[in-house]
Design a protein around this motif. Structure first.
Motif, PDB file in Angstrom:
ATOM      1  N   ALA A   1       0.828  -1.205   0.000  1.00  0.00           N
ATOM      2  CA  ALA A   1       0.000   0.000   0.000  1.00  0.00           C
ATOM      3  C   ALA A   1       0.867   1.261   0.000  1.00  0.00           C
ATOM      4  CB  ALA A   1      -0.934  -0.001   1.211  1.00  0.00           C
ATOM      5  N   ASP A   2       2.096   1.138  -0.476  1.00  0.00           N
ATOM      6  CA  ASP A   2       3.026   2.274  -0.518  1.00  0.00           C
ATOM      7  C   ASP A   2       2.561   3.269  -1.580  1.00  0.00           C
ATOM      8  OD1 ASP A   2       5.202   4.037  -0.833  1.00  0.00           O
ATOM      9  OD2 ASP A   2       6.651   2.480  -0.331  1.00  0.00           O
ATOM     10  N   ALA A   3       2.134   4.445  -1.139  1.00  0.00           N
ATOM     11  CA  ALA A   3       1.670   5.477  -2.061  1.00  0.00           C
ATOM     12  C   ALA A   3       2.770   6.474  -2.405  1.00  0.00           C
ATOM     13  CB  ALA A   3       0.482   6.219  -1.448  1.00  0.00           C
ATOM     14  N   THR A   4       3.926   6.346  -1.766  1.00  0.00           N
ATOM     15  CA  THR A   4       5.038   7.274  -1.981  1.00  0.00           C
ATOM     16  C   THR A   4       6.013   6.744  -3.030  1.00  0.00           C
ATOM     17  OG1 THR A   4       4.855   8.064   0.304  1.00  0.00           O
ATOM     18  CG2 THR A   4       6.917   8.527  -0.842  1.00  0.00           C
ATOM     19  N   VAL A   5       6.408   5.490  -2.882  1.00  0.00           N
ATOM     20  CA  VAL A   5       7.284   4.816  -3.846  1.00  0.00           C
ATOM     21  C   VAL A   5       6.547   3.570  -4.327  1.00  0.00           C
ATOM     22  CG1 VAL A   5       9.498   3.677  -4.232  1.00  0.00           C
ATOM     23  CG2 VAL A   5       9.379   5.684  -2.742  1.00  0.00           C
ATOM     24  N   PRO A   6       5.926   3.622  -5.478  1.00  0.00           N
ATOM     25  CA  PRO A   6       5.126   2.485  -5.943  1.00  0.00           C
ATOM     26  C   PRO A   6       5.947   1.202  -5.999  1.00  0.00           C
ATOM     27  CG  PRO A   6       4.751   4.418  -7.324  1.00  0.00           C
ATOM     28  CD  PRO A   6       5.896   4.759  -6.431  1.00  0.00           C
ATOM     29  N   ILE A   7       5.379   0.127  -5.482  1.00  0.00           N
ATOM     30  CA  ILE A   7       6.091  -1.150  -5.399  1.00  0.00           C
ATOM     31  C   ILE A   7       6.470  -1.679  -6.776  1.00  0.00           C
ATOM     32  CG2 ILE A   7       3.972  -2.540  -5.379  1.00  0.00           C
ATOM     33  CD1 ILE A   7       5.314  -4.350  -3.284  1.00  0.00           C
ATOM     34  N   GLU A   8       5.648  -1.379  -7.791  1.00  0.00           N
ATOM     35  CA  GLU A   8       5.895  -1.913  -9.132  1.00  0.00           C
ATOM     36  C   GLU A   8       7.178  -1.356  -9.752  1.00  0.00           C
ATOM     37  OE1 GLU A   8       1.566  -1.952  -8.179  1.00  0.00           O
ATOM     38  OE2 GLU A   8       3.092  -0.360  -8.215  1.00  0.00           O
ATOM     39  N   THR A   9       7.487  -0.087  -9.447  1.00  0.00           N
ATOM     40  CA  THR A   9       8.656   0.549 -10.051  1.00  0.00           C
ATOM     41  C   THR A   9       9.915   0.367  -9.229  1.00  0.00           C
ATOM     42  OG1 THR A   9       9.453   2.602 -11.051  1.00  0.00           O
ATOM     43  CG2 THR A   9       8.343   2.809  -8.956  1.00  0.00           C
ATOM     44  N   SER A  10       9.762  -0.177  -8.031  1.00  0.00           N
ATOM     45  CA  SER A  10      10.890  -0.285  -7.118  1.00  0.00           C
ATOM     46  C   SER A  10      11.186  -1.734  -6.760  1.00  0.00           C
ATOM     47  CB  SER A  10      10.624   0.548  -5.864  1.00  0.00           C
ATOM     48  OG  SER A  10       9.366   0.187  -5.280  1.00  0.00           O
ATOM     49  N   SER A  11      10.607  -2.218  -5.685  1.00  0.00           N
ATOM     50  CA  SER A  11      11.015  -3.516  -5.151  1.00  0.00           C
ATOM     51  C   SER A  11      10.704  -4.685  -6.079  1.00  0.00           C
ATOM     52  CB  SER A  11      10.379  -3.732  -3.779  1.00  0.00           C
ATOM     53  OG  SER A  11      10.961  -2.866  -2.833  1.00  0.00           O
ATOM     54  N   GLU A  12       9.620  -4.605  -6.827  1.00  0.00           N
ATOM     55  CA  GLU A  12       9.330  -5.697  -7.756  1.00  0.00           C
ATOM     56  C   GLU A  12      10.448  -5.832  -8.797  1.00  0.00           C
ATOM     57  OE1 GLU A  12       5.493  -5.753  -9.561  1.00  0.00           O
ATOM     58  OE2 GLU A  12       4.450  -6.018  -7.650  1.00  0.00           O
ATOM     59  N   GLN A  13      10.923  -4.701  -9.293  1.00  0.00           N
ATOM     60  CA  GLN A  13      12.025  -4.736 -10.255  1.00  0.00           C
ATOM     61  C   GLN A  13      13.333  -5.137  -9.585  1.00  0.00           C
ATOM     62  OE1 GLN A  13      12.368  -1.859 -13.498  1.00  0.00           O
ATOM     63  NE2 GLN A  13      10.707  -0.701 -12.545  1.00  0.00           N
ATOM     64  N   ALA A  14      13.557  -4.630  -8.369  1.00  0.00           N
ATOM     65  CA  ALA A  14      14.792  -4.964  -7.659  1.00  0.00           C
ATOM     66  C   ALA A  14      14.883  -6.458  -7.394  1.00  0.00           C
ATOM     67  CB  ALA A  14      14.867  -4.185  -6.354  1.00  0.00           C
TER      68      ALA A  14
END
Length: 278
Positions: free
Chosen positions: A228-241
């Motif tokens: 539910a991260d509204a600041t750093v979208p999970i799709e553009t960050s941790s999912e890619q990482a």
């Protein structure tokens, strides 16, 4: 008070740090726009578990030096390197929250992992925040420009409201996961940071693309993000990482916002302790 001077920096930079406990060192790198104080629910847990916990204020934040320039990630990573060398740390675990995830990756890119045992990325901006043609889930550049304009024109006004979204405040207050006092505390910490550092550091996390550097992470890496991260979208960050870091453990905390180190501290601490001991 303990400071470490980064002698490689163009301007003298004195980094304030706190060093508690004994055992394998765990270094905590805070997010934007706060300070080492944001880790209070993790520090005691790490020390109690038998580790040496070192947290520090990023240059320009907390009570570290605030040079005019030097907020690019290689400069920030050089401060981390100065801490590791000055304290003669070996077999360290480096943990970056949000913006701090970038220092983790850039440190491993610039200095390698000879002194690093593990890494952790918590609510991290890695690998890329900004929306691009090949990063469609990122934050639109217009929204990032709005943040920059707000910081330049009414920094404290922006910061006064910023952490409501950081914590999904209304929802988590109803769930008794956070209080109004936390918002007040964060505002005090953030508003006392260097105005120049606040803006320049924001430009670094907004625009740095770490995708080519993921291959440089060759130590076991924990990745934690709230869905539910509204600041750093999970799709553009941790999912890619998680896809780009070959030896990674990916944990999603259901219902957690960006500031899950506060709202979901028990869940995060359990995950972090399990990783440290693994």
């Amino acid at each position: 008070m303990p400071f470490i001077t980064n002698k490689k920096s163009e301007e003298q930079v004195d980094i304030f740090y706190e060093d508690y406990g004994k055992g394998q060192p765990v270094i905590l790198i805070h997010g934007w726009p706060l300070s080492r104080k944001s880790w209070e629910h993790q520090v005691w847990k790490i020390v109690e578990a038998g580790y040496r916990c070192i947290s520090y204020d990023r240059r320009g934040f907390g009570i570290s030096s605030a040079p005019w320039d030097g907020y690019d990630y290689s400069s920030l990573a050089s401060d981390l390197d100065a801490i590791i060398n000055e304290l003669k740390l070996e077999n360290a675990i480096i943990v970056g929250f949000s913006m701090g995830g970038g220092e983790v990756v850039r440190y491993l890119t610039d200095y390698g992992d000879s002194k690093i045992a593990k890494a952790a990325l918590i609510s991290s901006i890695v690998p890329l925040v900004k929306k691009k043609e090949d990063n469609p889930d990122g934050v639109p550049e217009s929204a990032l420009k709005d943040i920059q304009n707000a910081l330049e024109n009414d920094r404290v006004g922006f910061l006064k409201e910023f952490h409501k979204g950081f914590y999904n405040f209304d929802e988590n207050k109803k769930a008794d996961r956070i209080s109004e006092a936390v918002l007040d505390y964060d505002f005090i910490v953030a508003s006392h940071a260097s105005p120049r550092a606040t803006i320049q550091a924001a430009l670094s996390w907004m625009h740095t693309d770490f995708r080519p550097e993921l291959k440089n992470i060759n130590v076991p890496t924990l990745i934690v993000h709230g869905d539910a991260d509204a600041t750093v979208p999970i799709e553009t960050s941790s999912e890619q990482a998680a896809k780009g870091i070959k030896d990674s453990t990916y944990e999603i905390i259901k219902g957690a916002p960006h500031g899950l180190n506060i709202t979901h501290k028990e869940e995060l601490n359990e995950i972090l302790m399990r990783f440290l001991k693994s």
